[in-house]
Design a protein around this motif. Structure first.
Motif, PDB file in Angstrom:
ATOM      1  N   GLU B  73       0.711  -1.230  -0.315  1.00  0.00           N
ATOM      2  CA  GLU B  73      -0.057   0.105   0.331  1.00  0.00           C
ATOM      3  C   GLU B  73       0.682   1.253   0.252  1.00  0.00           C
ATOM      4  N   ALA B  74       2.068   1.402   0.812  1.00  0.00           N
ATOM      5  CA  ALA B  74       2.514   3.132   0.264  1.00  0.00           C
ATOM      6  C   ALA B  74       3.528   2.869  -0.868  1.00  0.00           C
ATOM      7  N   ALA B  75       3.669   2.167  -1.301  1.00  0.00           N
ATOM      8  CA  ALA B  75       4.127   1.674  -2.579  1.00  0.00           C
ATOM      9  C   ALA B  75       4.011   2.447  -3.689  1.00  0.00           C
ATOM     10  N   PHE B  76       2.325   1.932  -3.073  1.00  0.00           N
ATOM     11  CA  PHE B  76       0.897   2.358  -4.131  1.00  0.00           C
ATOM     12  C   PHE B  76       0.722   4.032  -3.713  1.00  0.00           C
ATOM     13  N   LEU B  77       1.116   4.016  -2.246  1.00  0.00           N
ATOM     14  CA  LEU B  77       1.240   5.593  -2.443  1.00  0.00           C
ATOM     15  C   LEU B  77       1.964   5.897  -2.725  1.00  0.00           C
ATOM     16  N   LEU B  78       3.590   6.019  -3.033  1.00  0.00           N
ATOM     17  CA  LEU B  78       4.541   6.563  -3.309  1.00  0.00           C
ATOM     18  C   LEU B  78       4.322   6.833  -5.080  1.00  0.00           C
ATOM     19  N   ARG B  79       3.415   5.404  -5.807  1.00  0.00           N
ATOM     20  CA  ARG B  79       3.339   5.612  -7.241  1.00  0.00           C
ATOM     21  C   ARG B  79       2.618   6.601  -7.965  1.00  0.00           C
ATOM     22  N   ALA B  80       1.795   6.825  -6.566  1.00  0.00           N
ATOM     23  CA  ALA B  80       0.435   8.410  -7.006  1.00  0.00           C
ATOM     24  C   ALA B  80       0.960   9.150  -6.548  1.00  0.00           C
ATOM     25  N   TYR B  81       1.553   9.485  -5.614  1.00  0.00           N
ATOM     26  CA  TYR B  81       2.280  10.957  -5.598  1.00  0.00           C
ATOM     27  C   TYR B  81       3.689  11.122  -6.564  1.00  0.00           C
ATOM     28  N   ARG B  82       4.127  10.127  -7.559  1.00  0.00           N
ATOM     29  CA  ARG B  82       4.696  11.039  -8.310  1.00  0.00           C
ATOM     30  C   ARG B  82       4.317  11.075  -9.855  1.00  0.00           C
ATOM     31  N   THR B  83       3.110  10.682  -9.340  1.00  0.00           N
ATOM     32  CA  THR B  83       2.365  11.565 -10.855  1.00  0.00           C
ATOM     33  C   THR B  83       2.229  12.855 -11.243  1.00  0.00           C
ATOM     34  N   THR B  84       2.114  13.234  -9.223  1.00  0.00           N
ATOM     35  CA  THR B  84       2.004  14.985  -9.163  1.00  0.00           C
ATOM     36  C   THR B  84       2.829  15.581  -9.779  1.00  0.00           C
ATOM     37  N   LEU B  85       4.059  15.564 -10.162  1.00  0.00           N
ATOM     38  CA  LEU B  85       5.385  16.095  -9.916  1.00  0.00           C
ATOM     39  C   LEU B  85       5.967  15.402 -11.802  1.00  0.00           C
ATOM     40  N   PRO B  86       6.573  16.752 -11.748  1.00  0.00           N
ATOM     41  CA  PRO B  86       6.899  16.858 -13.501  1.00  0.00           C
ATOM     42  C   PRO B  86       8.584  16.196 -13.430  1.00  0.00           C
TER      43      PRO B  86
END
Lengths: 157, 365
Positions: B73-86
């Motif tokens: 679940e934590a890896a999933f959260l990190l993957r989701a966050y990275r999509t917000t960054l250029p």
């Protein structure tokens, strides 16, 4: 979005500048700020871009020495500032610390001024570099203390 | 088919509030700080960064806290966050030969230039629970230090074998590697794409596949040529500067598995490499990755592809735990319409069968 900052097009790699940028990238914001405080306040600067967080795709090589592959991304914060005098400073630093990126960009701008460079190198960059070298040397000594000599039991007849 | 449903907002918000309370646990117990997770659960942080494919120890610590310690679940959260960054660009390839070594071991050479450095390892511990850790105590004594030759050269073991011509060289092409985060996976996948998929793949899945190659599913006879762990500089060329600058240092673990190769019509018998490289100190993951990388090279080395670990489609399409958990866990979401149609179908078939049975005399006996 942000404008692309003025680009010193065709800048040749400057080993001295590469070094201070590397030292600043490895330092933390508090350490940089503490060093800056010992100096007369720098001239005002304005932000041309950022600080803004983004990603850099980290690459490795097949087998360590072959063709590149994408290992995974890392967070990076970049900032570009301009001094009132005109020099433009850049910073790209690992992590998401906006203050650190801005301090590093400010120092990059200040260090480009030959009149200030010597003092800044002596009071900011060299002490940070020395602390980093000392930490690296301590790690190397810790690693050396775990050096192991495996013995092979050989029976000779 | 999954059909979106409406409703349930109240129940959902109550469920999430309960989860938040459960995450916090007993209020009398002090709350975890992110720095505690980052500093004291470093291998969990490393795993989340590796499988989240995003290096940021503070974000990984936050993700672990938010996920109540569920690392997928934590890896999933990190993957989701990275999509917000250029994306600013790509680094220069890491030069692992210039790593500042914490640990460096070889199972193939007893004595090698640079020596064997155990570093901070679980190896050779007795795996007995240490009850002294159960109560807070004074910090452990500072690790021992010994003088070392400045910049003791520790060449790669693969280079030592290459110097004798016994190691298959890696072609040093500088082509732009494919990127899984930009183009979906397609098979056959070239080795750079496979290594990216393995680097972010699930440690447990790769461990099991690597183990399977040792047990006979795929013809492997691997040696750990070298494991090295330490800090490596990341260099990036900002477009506005046009020359590379160091943007920081990251800890990585690299594993070179050395395997025999009998040779082919075009290549002499020699050693070949399986390669593992991961963020952080994920040594088990790096070793498993190296085993699976070598297994996946079977096709290009002219070996028979017989085992699951050698099957690109099987390995690469199932290694990503964020994708896997998404598809497995979606099964618990409402499938009411879908199931209703199955139900009606089944009732219809049964009714038809009963009607047919009723018209046939003595069909039951």
């Amino acid at each position: 979005m942000h404008d692309t900052p003025p680009s010193p097009a065709g800048t040749a790699a400057d080993p001295q500048r590469q070094r201070w940028m590397a030292v600043l990238a490895r330092a933390d914001a508090a350490a940089i700020a503490a060093r800056l405080e010992t100096l007369t306040p720098p001239p005002p600067h304005r932000r041309l871009r950022g600080p803004e967080a983004g990603l850099v795709m980290v690459r490795g090589r097949l087998g360590g020495d072959g063709a590149p592959f994408n290992l995974g991304e890392m967070t990076v914060t970049r900032c570009t500032v301009q001094l009132e005098g005109g020099a433009v400073g850049h910073a790209y630093v690992a992590g998401r610390d906006a203050r650190k990126a801005e301090l590093a960009a400010l120092l990059d701008a200040l260090l480009q001024d030959p009149a200030r460079r010597e003092v800044l190198l002596a009071t900011v960059i060299e002490p940070l570099a020395a602390a980093q070298a000392a930490a690296a040397a301590r790690e190397a000594r810790r690693a050396a203390a775990t050096r192991v000599e495996f013995l092979t039991m050989v029976t000779t007849r | 088919m999954y059909v979106a449903v409406k409703g349930g907002e109240r129940a959902i918000s109550h469920a999430h509030a309960w989860l938040a309370a459960l995450r916090r646990g007993e209020a009398a117990v002090p709350e975890l700080e992110l720095a505690q997770i980052r500093e004291q659960l470093g291998l969990a942080v490393d795993r989340v960064m590796a499988e989240g494919a995003c290096h940021d120890p503070d974000l990984a610590a936050l993700a672990i806290k938010q996920a109540c310690g569920d690392l997928i679940e934590a890896a999933f959260l990190l993957r989701a966050y990275r999509t917000t960054l250029p994306r600013f660009g790509a680094s220069l390839p890491l030069d692992t030969a210039r790593m500042r070594l914490w640990r460096r071991v070889s199972a193939t050479y007893k004595d090698l230039p640079g020596g064997q450095l155990l570093g901070p390892t679980f190896d050779y511990t007795h795996r007995l629970l240490d009850f002294s850790l159960a109560a807070p105590g004074a910090p452990p004594p500072a690790p021992a230090e010994e003088a070392c030759a400045a910049a003791a050269a520790a060449p790669r073991v693969s280079d030592l074998l290459a110097d004798e011509g016994l190691m298959q060289p890696e072609p040093r092409a500088e082509s732009e590697p494919p990127d899984l985060t930009r183009q979906p996976l397609a098979c056959p996948a070239a080795r750079p794409l496979r290594l990216q998929a393995l680097a972010r793949g699930d440690e447990g899945f790769l461990l099991a596949l690597g183990y399977s190659t040792q047990r006979g599913y795929g013809n492997a006879h691997p040696f750990v040529g070298e494991i090295r762990q330490g800090a490596v500089a990341v260099e990036f060329t900002p477009p506005e500067l046009g020359f590379p600058v160091q943007i920081g240092e990251i800890t990585v673990t690299e594993c070179q598995m050395v395997n025999q190769f009998l040779g082919s019509r075009t290549e002499p018998p020699q050693f070949t490499r399986g390669y593992g490289l991961v963020f952080g100190r994920g040594e088990r993951k790096a070793m498993a990755m190296a085993l699976v990388d070598r297994a996946l090279r079977a096709g290009e080395l002219g070996e028979e592809v017989t085992a699951p670990a050698q099957d690109q489609e099987f390995v690469l399409y199932h290694a990503d735990n964020v994708e896997a958990t998404g598809f497995v866990e979606h099964l618990k979401l409402p499938h009411h319409v879908d199931f209703q149609s199955e139900l009606e179908n089944l009732r219809g078939i049964r009714a038809a069968a009963q009607a047919a049975a009723a018209t046939l005399p003595e069909a039951a006996e």
